[in-house]
Write an enzyme that holds these catalytic residues in place. Sequence first.
Site, short mmCIF file in Angstrom:
data_model
loop_
_atom_site.label_atom_id
_atom_site.label_comp_id
_atom_site.label_asym_id
_atom_site.label_seq_id
_atom_site.Cartn_x
_atom_site.Cartn_y
_atom_site.Cartn_z
N ASP A 1 0.86 -1.00 0.00
CA ASP A 1 -0.08 -0.03 -0.09
C ASP A 1 0.73 1.35 -0.07
O ASP A 1 2.12 1.33 0.34
CB ASP A 1 -0.90 0.09 1.32
CG ASP A 1 -1.90 -0.99 1.25
OD1 ASP A 1 -1.90 -1.76 0.23
OD2 ASP A 1 -2.91 -0.78 2.10
N HIS B 1 3.80 -2.19 2.96
CA HIS B 1 3.74 -0.89 2.27
C HIS B 1 5.10 -0.67 1.64
O HIS B 1 5.93 -0.97 2.07
CB HIS B 1 3.88 0.26 3.65
CG HIS B 1 2.49 0.02 4.21
ND1 HIS B 1 2.13 -0.68 5.30
CD2 HIS B 1 1.23 0.93 4.05
CE1 HIS B 1 0.88 -0.41 5.81
NE2 HIS B 1 0.32 0.57 5.03
ZN ZN Z 1 -2.56 3.09 3.23
#
Ligand code: ZN
Length: 485
Positions: A310, A452
């Site tokens: 992400d 991430h």
């Molecule tokens: Zn996020």
Amino acid sequence: MKKNHRRFPLFDVLLTTLTLLLIGSSAYLLFYLNSDTSASLKKTTKIDDVPSTIDETESNFAGIKIITEISNDTDTPFAIQYPQSNHLAFNDKVKKYIKSLKYDYLLNITENKQENKNLKNELNISFDTFKHPNGTYSFVIVHNESLKGQEDDGSIHTFHLNPETGEMPTLQDVVTDQDIDKLAEFAVEYLYETEKVIENHLLSVEEVMIHTEPLKKNYEQFALTDEMITFYFTEHQSNDYIPIVSIPYEKINDLLKKDFQITKNDGSVKENNKVEVDNTNGIDSKGKQDEKVLDKKKNPSEKRVALTFDDGPDPDVTTRILTILDKYEAKATFYMLGSRVEYYPEVAKKVHEAGHELGNHSWTHPDLTKANTEKIFSEIDRTSRIIEAVTGEKPFSFRPPYGAVNDVVKQQTDLPIALWDVDTLDWKHRSGLQLLTYVQNSVKDGSIILMHDIHPSTADGLDAVMAFLVENGYTFVTVSELTGG
Ligand code: ZN
């Protein structure tokens, strides 16, 4: 003179009135002071009354509900998740703990209100659930918060529950008292081995000795997974690193109390059950550890996992991640921010051309449950349009920032909503090694793993995570492949 001694009735009346007045006003004063205190008390207790949305869903674990509470107040944002059961004592214990974390956070904000308004506060509480073969659940509650942009150390706290009886086993119920010393020896061994704490300068030898010192309080935060016991050494945090060590039951079976010991039989029966779900190929009842490994190797495509990244794209980290994924010929899913795709269109394009799936993660990463419908729509729509413009393909799914979603948000998009079940907390610990630990402890067939692609540590730790998953018979699929969307 006598006359003077005699009072006039009027004087008596006046005196009485004055006395009454005095009593009255002091009573009033007392009352006033009291009401003032209770008013200020009210003001503090009001801390608990931040408007929020509370949601309750069933979990994958029988008898366990997940309560999600998300703040509706932009000054005091929080996202809290905790488990509840059919047992009052357990429910109260968890709620009391959550309430104290939330109260401290809100109190801190109230006390610091005058300071810089632009720096953000944030409170996140989430949890993982594990199940011991005897049915006992362990809940690992992970708490992180930022006050005025300053990240706090965070904490880990564990709760245990037998969902049948409502019992809440503690360390004493699992490990015999006199065996703490032996347990500590294993903890040191595994801490050195699996976390490689010294090699990676995570802890000094002295710190390891302090963390693992054979004192009960050092071992009170633990989780019983299906194959091992995990300890969280939260007592002495250093450098924001919480040492976590997992010891397989088979190594410490002798130290465990009878209810928590794993008999060879139990292990194989359990394994048979597991296999039956995926595969009709029965194993005879004396199936042992080796057969289990063998069996997994024979059917490597049975377990699937979706890696998701992400908040990117990022020119350095995303590119490094692409190289590692390529090494394992793995496909993953990237939930991109429209604003970053605009910044780094060539990186987004590269991800798409490498055959990975792109998802929508909004334009600016707001909590959409706090936004109006126009804002929600434009955050999602604008991002979908730039992803399509850059890659020639629409995003496959939408992942709401913070996982914050409600019906209003869902109504603003046709894209399927994609959340996750394994949170690596990579944004918090920023440690490649802990990335592996979190995956090891939580991954199961069908997991969606949240990472991430903006933290270099995530790229650092990814290779080991993928090696571990391959070794354990997982194949890598995209979110739409996994969810059949
Ligand atoms: Zn996020």
